[in-house]
Scaffold this active site. Sequence first.
Site, mmCIF file in Angstrom:
data_model
loop_
_atom_site.group_PDB
_atom_site.id
_atom_site.type_symbol
_atom_site.label_atom_id
_atom_site.label_comp_id
_atom_site.label_asym_id
_atom_site.label_seq_id
_atom_site.Cartn_x
_atom_site.Cartn_y
_atom_site.Cartn_z
ATOM 1 N N ASP A 190 0.854 -1.188 0.000
ATOM 2 C CA ASP A 190 0.000 0.000 0.000
ATOM 3 C C ASP A 190 0.888 1.236 0.000
ATOM 4 O O ASP A 190 1.726 1.410 0.896
ATOM 5 C CB ASP A 190 -0.903 -0.011 1.235
ATOM 6 C CG ASP A 190 -2.063 0.966 1.104
ATOM 7 O OD1 ASP A 190 -2.471 1.264 -0.039
ATOM 8 O OD2 ASP A 190 -2.571 1.428 2.140
ATOM 9 N N PHE A 216 1.180 5.663 -0.540
ATOM 10 C CA PHE A 216 0.625 6.863 0.119
ATOM 11 C C PHE A 216 0.919 8.015 -0.840
ATOM 12 O O PHE A 216 1.738 8.872 -0.564
ATOM 13 C CB PHE A 216 1.362 7.012 1.463
ATOM 14 C CG PHE A 216 0.881 8.116 2.379
ATOM 15 C CD1 PHE A 216 -0.437 8.217 2.766
ATOM 16 C CD2 PHE A 216 1.800 9.030 2.902
ATOM 17 C CE1 PHE A 216 -0.843 9.215 3.642
ATOM 18 C CE2 PHE A 216 1.405 10.026 3.778
ATOM 19 C CZ PHE A 216 0.082 10.119 4.147
ATOM 20 N N HIS A 248 -4.197 13.886 0.140
ATOM 21 C CA HIS A 248 -4.410 13.007 1.290
ATOM 22 C C HIS A 248 -3.264 13.136 2.287
ATOM 23 O O HIS A 248 -3.491 13.242 3.502
ATOM 24 C CB HIS A 248 -4.531 11.555 0.799
ATOM 25 C CG HIS A 248 -4.681 10.552 1.892
ATOM 26 N ND1 HIS A 248 -5.744 10.555 2.777
ATOM 27 C CD2 HIS A 248 -3.899 9.493 2.254
ATOM 28 C CE1 HIS A 248 -5.616 9.551 3.625
ATOM 29 N NE2 HIS A 248 -4.502 8.887 3.336
ATOM 30 N N ARG A 294 -0.456 16.037 12.834
ATOM 31 C CA ARG A 294 0.777 16.732 13.257
ATOM 32 C C ARG A 294 0.630 18.241 13.328
ATOM 33 O O ARG A 294 1.516 18.925 13.822
ATOM 34 C CB ARG A 294 1.934 16.393 12.291
ATOM 35 C CG ARG A 294 2.471 14.981 12.436
ATOM 36 C CD ARG A 294 3.774 14.818 11.674
ATOM 37 N NE ARG A 294 3.620 15.121 10.264
ATOM 38 C CZ ARG A 294 3.195 14.236 9.361
ATOM 39 N NH1 ARG A 294 2.869 13.018 9.734
ATOM 40 N NH2 ARG A 294 3.065 14.574 8.097
ATOM 41 N N GLU A 304 -11.333 3.533 2.556
ATOM 42 C CA GLU A 304 -10.326 4.293 1.812
ATOM 43 C C GLU A 304 -10.523 4.002 0.332
ATOM 44 O O GLU A 304 -10.432 2.853 -0.099
ATOM 45 C CB GLU A 304 -8.896 3.913 2.230
ATOM 46 C CG GLU A 304 -8.480 4.483 3.562
ATOM 47 C CD GLU A 304 -6.967 4.453 3.753
ATOM 48 O OE1 GLU A 304 -6.299 3.591 3.152
ATOM 49 O OE2 GLU A 304 -6.460 5.295 4.512
ATOM 50 N N GLU A 317 -9.213 3.703 -3.028
ATOM 51 C CA GLU A 317 -7.907 3.520 -3.657
ATOM 52 C C GLU A 317 -8.090 2.800 -4.985
ATOM 53 O O GLU A 317 -9.187 2.335 -5.312
ATOM 54 C CB GLU A 317 -6.976 2.692 -2.761
ATOM 55 C CG GLU A 317 -6.810 3.229 -1.350
ATOM 56 C CD GLU A 317 -5.628 2.605 -0.619
ATOM 57 O OE1 GLU A 317 -4.733 2.031 -1.288
ATOM 58 O OE2 GLU A 317 -5.596 2.696 0.627
ATOM 59 N N ASP A 324 -9.511 -0.051 0.980
ATOM 60 C CA ASP A 324 -8.590 -0.506 2.021
ATOM 61 C C ASP A 324 -9.190 -0.102 3.368
ATOM 62 O O ASP A 324 -8.871 0.950 3.925
ATOM 63 C CB ASP A 324 -7.210 0.108 1.812
ATOM 64 C CG ASP A 324 -6.161 -0.536 2.698
ATOM 65 O OD1 ASP A 324 -6.385 -1.679 3.125
ATOM 66 O OD2 ASP A 324 -5.124 0.094 2.946
ATOM 67 N N ARG A 340 -9.249 3.667 12.224
ATOM 68 C CA ARG A 340 -8.391 4.842 12.447
ATOM 69 C C ARG A 340 -7.890 4.946 13.889
ATOM 70 O O ARG A 340 -6.780 5.434 14.116
ATOM 71 C CB ARG A 340 -9.150 6.128 12.078
ATOM 72 C CG ARG A 340 -9.575 6.205 10.625
ATOM 73 C CD ARG A 340 -8.401 6.119 9.681
ATOM 74 N NE ARG A 340 -8.806 6.384 8.292
ATOM 75 C CZ ARG A 340 -7.989 6.324 7.263
ATOM 76 N NH1 ARG A 340 -6.722 5.983 7.448
ATOM 77 N NH2 ARG A 340 -8.411 6.581 6.053
ATOM 78 N N GLN A 393 -5.182 2.333 14.245
ATOM 79 C CA GLN A 393 -4.044 2.787 13.428
ATOM 80 C C GLN A 393 -3.263 3.911 14.126
ATOM 81 O O GLN A 393 -2.027 3.904 14.165
ATOM 82 C CB GLN A 393 -4.553 3.275 12.064
ATOM 83 C CG GLN A 393 -3.474 3.732 11.109
ATOM 84 C CD GLN A 393 -4.063 4.307 9.818
ATOM 85 O OE1 GLN A 393 -5.276 4.385 9.653
ATOM 86 N NE2 GLN A 393 -3.202 4.711 8.914
ATOM 87 N N LYS A 445 -5.103 -1.941 9.607
ATOM 88 C CA LYS A 445 -5.283 -2.084 8.160
ATOM 89 C C LYS A 445 -5.421 -3.528 7.697
ATOM 90 O O LYS A 445 -5.921 -3.771 6.594
ATOM 91 C CB LYS A 445 -4.057 -1.501 7.445
ATOM 92 C CG LYS A 445 -3.889 -0.015 7.617
ATOM 93 C CD LYS A 445 -4.857 0.718 6.726
ATOM 94 C CE LYS A 445 -4.350 2.105 6.442
ATOM 95 N NZ LYS A 445 -5.155 2.753 5.418
ATOM 96 N N THR A 466 -9.107 -5.914 2.954
ATOM 97 C CA THR A 466 -8.831 -5.026 1.824
ATOM 98 C C THR A 466 -9.594 -5.591 0.637
ATOM 99 O O THR A 466 -9.328 -6.720 0.212
ATOM 100 C CB THR A 466 -7.329 -4.984 1.499
ATOM 101 O OG1 THR A 466 -6.613 -4.514 2.649
ATOM 102 C CG2 THR A 466 -7.044 -4.068 0.333
ATOM 103 N N THR A 500 -5.045 6.341 -0.405
ATOM 104 C CA THR A 500 -6.300 7.081 -0.569
ATOM 105 C C THR A 500 -6.172 8.125 -1.665
ATOM 106 O O THR A 500 -5.224 8.914 -1.683
ATOM 107 C CB THR A 500 -6.702 7.750 0.756
ATOM 108 O OG1 THR A 500 -6.872 6.735 1.738
ATOM 109 C CG2 THR A 500 -7.994 8.521 0.613
ATOM 110 N N GLU A 524 -10.722 12.281 6.401
ATOM 111 C CA GLU A 524 -10.600 13.630 5.836
ATOM 112 C C GLU A 524 -11.946 14.337 5.758
ATOM 113 O O GLU A 524 -12.058 15.523 6.093
ATOM 114 C CB GLU A 524 -9.973 13.557 4.445
ATOM 115 C CG GLU A 524 -8.531 13.085 4.433
ATOM 116 C CD GLU A 524 -8.032 12.882 3.011
ATOM 117 O OE1 GLU A 524 -7.638 13.875 2.375
ATOM 118 O OE2 GLU A 524 -8.053 11.736 2.528
#
Length: 425
Positions: free
Chosen positions: A135, A137, A142, A151, A208, A210, A242, A246, A249, A262, A266, A359, A373
């Site tokens: 997977d 990113f 995203h 963060r 997600e 994807e 996927d 959260r 995770q 995760k 999937t 994503t 999101e």
Amino acid sequence: MAEAKQLRSFVEVPAGSHFPIQNLPFGVIRRRGSQAPLRPAVAIGDFALDLAAVADAGLFDGPALSGSPCFHQETLNMFLGMGRPAWKEARATLQKILSADEPVLRDNEALRKKCLVPMSEVENVLPITVGGYTDFFCSVHHARNCGFIFRGPQTPVNPNWFHLPIGYNGRASSVVVSGTDVIRPRGQGHPTGNSTPYFGPSQKLDFELEMAAIVGPGNELGKPIDINDAEEHIFGLALMNDWSARDIQAWETIPLGPFLGKSFSTAISPWIVTLDALKPFTCEAPKQEPEPLPYLAEKNHINYDIPLEVWIKPKDQSDASIVAKTNFKHLYWTVTQQLAHHTINGCNMRPGDIFATGTLSGPEPESLGCLLELTWNGQKEIPVGNTTRKFLQDGDEVILTGCCKGEGYNIGFGTCTGKVLPALP
């Protein structure tokens, strides 16, 4: 596109179908109620074309496929490993025998009935044996949103993100076909105050949106795939959900990355759309700054213009409601760059391996590809029909779909669906 528009099959294809003769995506089917072996197939309108029956009739008569057992397997892996010459030959043969002016199937009722099975009479199974699943990113929107959420605004995207496609090795054993229910996972979550970590059913179950790239011929251990040859190693694309917990995770990710949040499920769509079918929908990929290192600098830096949607159907509502609309073309790191990077250290890929985009979010508020999101990690609610959601509830069905709009025809992926079941006691 003009050439593609002129193609017409003798099989009646409903207006708006995802599966006209220009598409012919590959999958594996089982006839309902039958003990017969699984069969590779392509989708054409509301029918599945049984490729074992086509092979038995001697209609694959080109140099790559004549006499080959690849369509008598229960997965597509052998066919994937044969590479582009076999893929192109199969596509050309199938478009020829399905075309409106070709009598070989059209005028042979017995053979036609053997080969063409109504979709209502078949069930789709996972079309490949997945040996490895990675997977990535690779959506900048995203990555930026996740950075803001977890963060703060100082450095939402880590500096390394713009130099290499970030990814992790996922769990191949829990890759399932569309239509498979997902049991709400249990696990640990962040402690509150001085308490021990939470343990129980995930409170922040998410989808997600994807796409998964399906690997064809692999590479030998120790020998990377060159960026400008990478397309020859990718058979096609499928929709992917996927599923993500959260809260699990967020607690487990530092310092080693995603794991139990995760690996519980999937899902991929049952029909794999070939890169050849997607050719008319290529578009320029986003400009990359700084310029990638030479091993990632591709001569043909392209994406595909694939409109994508996510729908949710709560268990107490008769209709699904759209919650996101985005497009594959926003992908920052292309699938060919992902594959070249994956193998640059000598990692070997094998036919049927899959690697996913991460994503797929776009720049608009409605183009965000997950609830993390869309609800800003549960800080707000979004409307779903006559109710609202922060995260998924038991009984919710999630439906992903994607379809390229051509001149007078579509190249679509069908759907990737799954329903949330309650956690085990």
